[in-house]
Design a protein around this motif. Structure first.
Motif, short mmCIF file in Angstrom:
data_model
loop_
_atom_site.label_atom_id
_atom_site.label_comp_id
_atom_site.label_asym_id
_atom_site.label_seq_id
_atom_site.Cartn_x
_atom_site.Cartn_y
_atom_site.Cartn_z
N PHE A 86 92.39 -20.35 -61.72
CA PHE A 86 92.93 -21.33 -61.32
C PHE A 86 94.17 -21.05 -60.27
N ALA A 87 95.05 -20.04 -61.03
CA ALA A 87 96.19 -19.34 -60.22
C ALA A 87 95.77 -18.96 -58.67
N LEU A 88 94.79 -18.28 -58.68
CA LEU A 88 94.15 -17.62 -57.58
C LEU A 88 93.97 -18.90 -56.43
N VAL A 89 93.20 -19.71 -56.83
CA VAL A 89 92.89 -21.00 -55.99
C VAL A 89 93.85 -21.71 -55.69
N ALA A 90 95.11 -22.05 -56.46
CA ALA A 90 96.07 -22.60 -56.20
C ALA A 90 97.19 -21.78 -55.21
N VAL A 91 97.31 -20.51 -55.34
CA VAL A 91 98.27 -19.65 -54.63
C VAL A 91 97.53 -19.35 -53.15
N PHE A 92 96.34 -18.98 -53.10
CA PHE A 92 95.39 -18.62 -52.15
C PHE A 92 94.20 -19.79 -51.96
N MET A 152 84.46 -16.59 -60.58
CA MET A 152 85.61 -15.81 -60.90
C MET A 152 85.76 -15.54 -62.52
N VAL A 153 85.53 -16.69 -62.87
CA VAL A 153 85.67 -16.33 -64.56
C VAL A 153 84.46 -15.34 -64.90
N VAL A 154 83.25 -15.60 -64.42
CA VAL A 154 82.17 -14.69 -64.84
C VAL A 154 82.67 -13.15 -64.50
N PHE A 155 83.15 -12.92 -63.33
CA PHE A 155 83.30 -11.60 -63.05
C PHE A 155 84.46 -11.18 -63.80
N TRP A 156 85.41 -11.83 -64.12
CA TRP A 156 86.74 -11.67 -65.02
C TRP A 156 86.19 -11.21 -66.33
N CYS A 157 85.20 -11.99 -66.87
CA CYS A 157 84.55 -11.45 -68.17
C CYS A 157 83.91 -10.22 -67.91
N GLY A 158 83.07 -10.08 -67.02
CA GLY A 158 82.42 -8.81 -66.72
C GLY A 158 83.45 -7.48 -66.75
N LEU A 159 84.39 -7.67 -66.09
CA LEU A 159 85.55 -6.70 -65.95
C LEU A 159 85.99 -6.18 -67.36
N TRP A 160 86.10 -7.39 -68.04
CA TRP A 160 86.91 -6.92 -69.39
C TRP A 160 85.72 -6.59 -70.55
N GLY A 161 84.48 -6.90 -70.20
CA GLY A 161 83.26 -6.61 -71.01
C GLY A 161 83.27 -7.44 -72.33
N SER A 162 83.76 -8.37 -72.15
CA SER A 162 84.00 -9.36 -73.34
C SER A 162 83.84 -10.94 -72.66
N VAL A 163 83.42 -11.75 -73.88
CA VAL A 163 83.33 -13.18 -73.65
C VAL A 163 83.82 -13.74 -74.84
N SER A 164 85.14 -13.29 -75.17
CA SER A 164 85.78 -13.73 -76.42
C SER A 164 86.61 -14.92 -75.67
N PRO A 165 86.96 -15.86 -76.67
CA PRO A 165 88.01 -17.11 -76.33
C PRO A 165 89.23 -16.59 -75.54
N VAL A 166 89.89 -15.55 -75.75
CA VAL A 166 91.03 -14.97 -75.11
C VAL A 166 90.75 -14.63 -73.94
N VAL A 167 89.64 -13.85 -73.83
CA VAL A 167 89.19 -13.30 -72.19
C VAL A 167 88.86 -14.37 -71.18
N VAL A 168 87.94 -15.40 -72.00
CA VAL A 168 87.44 -16.50 -71.08
C VAL A 168 88.90 -17.36 -70.77
N VAL A 169 89.67 -17.87 -71.52
CA VAL A 169 90.81 -18.62 -71.14
C VAL A 169 91.71 -17.75 -70.15
N GLY A 170 91.57 -16.36 -70.25
CA GLY A 170 92.57 -15.74 -69.39
C GLY A 170 91.89 -15.75 -67.91
N GLY A 171 90.43 -15.65 -68.00
CA GLY A 171 89.76 -15.96 -66.64
C GLY A 171 89.90 -17.22 -66.04
N VAL A 172 90.02 -18.18 -66.59
CA VAL A 172 90.30 -19.60 -66.31
C VAL A 172 91.72 -19.63 -65.67
N LEU A 173 92.58 -19.35 -66.32
CA LEU A 173 93.99 -19.38 -65.71
C LEU A 173 94.21 -18.46 -64.60
N THR A 174 93.60 -17.38 -64.60
CA THR A 174 93.54 -16.38 -63.36
C THR A 174 92.80 -17.08 -62.40
#
Length: 197
Positions: free
Chosen positions: A52-58, A28-50
């Motif tokens: 985590f939220a998806l797995v917790a909710v679904f 999920m994090v790899v796909f998130w970074c691919g969507l944003w086209g960046s591997v900056s710390p902000v994007v990676v942290v956002g991917g991890v949080l996203t």
């Protein structure tokens, strides 16, 4: 059961991701970074949080035990992908600025050796990152990728060239994520078999 006789809802601890769901969250994090086209710390942290939220909710099913990845194989795969990205980017850039007609393209069917959904998906994702090729369809039962590719050489050999390139990429993916599968003929989730030429 609650004292009133009803069922209790799982608390936060029951909704936290299981450690066997980490591979799903990693993709999920790899796909998130691919969507944003960046591997900056902000994007990676956002991917991890996203993730985590998806797995917790679904809640998702846990993956079965997978082969232990190879660090050396992953380094080799990364180096090969970087080289392929650079070479293909320069080639596509030259086609864009050179005088003359636009290169022809073709749809090529490339059979894979693995029948593992994870290995097929990883191979297809990496191949789509490389300029000049794009996976347009996947036939999972037969393990066949259908790629749109630029005809950069002999038109009569484009199919063989693309299939050879896909085979090399899959071998590197298997060597990184499922080491020993090709050498020992062991199963990779489903199986690894000799692909038809």
């Amino acid at each position: 059961m609650s004292p009133q006789g009803g069922t209790t809802r799982p608390g936060l601890r029951g909704r936290l991701p299981h450690r066997r769901q980490i591979p799903i969250m990693t993709w999920m994090v790899v796909f998130w970074c691919g969507l944003w086209g960046s591997v900056s710390p902000v994007v990676v942290v956002g991917g991890v949080l996203t993730a985590f939220a998806l797995v917790a909710v679904f809640p998702m099913p846990t993956l079965p035990p997978a082969p232990r990845p190879s660090v050396l194989g992953a380094v080799r795969l990364g180096a090969y992908v970087l080289f392929d990205l650079l070479r293909s980017s320069l080639q596509v850039a030259w086609f864009a600025v050179r005088p003359g007609p636009v290169p022809a393209s073709a749809i090529v069917a490339a059979p894979l050796r693995s029948r593992s959904d994870a290995m097929i998906a990883a191979t297809a994702e990496i191949l789509s990152l490389v300029p000049g090729t794009l996976v347009v369809d996947i036939d999972v039962p037969s393990g066949t990728l259908y790629l749109h590719a630029l005809v950069t050489g002999d038109p009569e050999r484009v199919g063989d060239d693309v299939r050879a390139s896909v085979r090399r990429m899959e071998e590197r993916v298997l060597a990184a994520l499922a080491p020993g599968a090709l050498r020992d003929g062991v199963a990779v989730a489903d199986d690894v078999r000799e692909a038809k030429r």
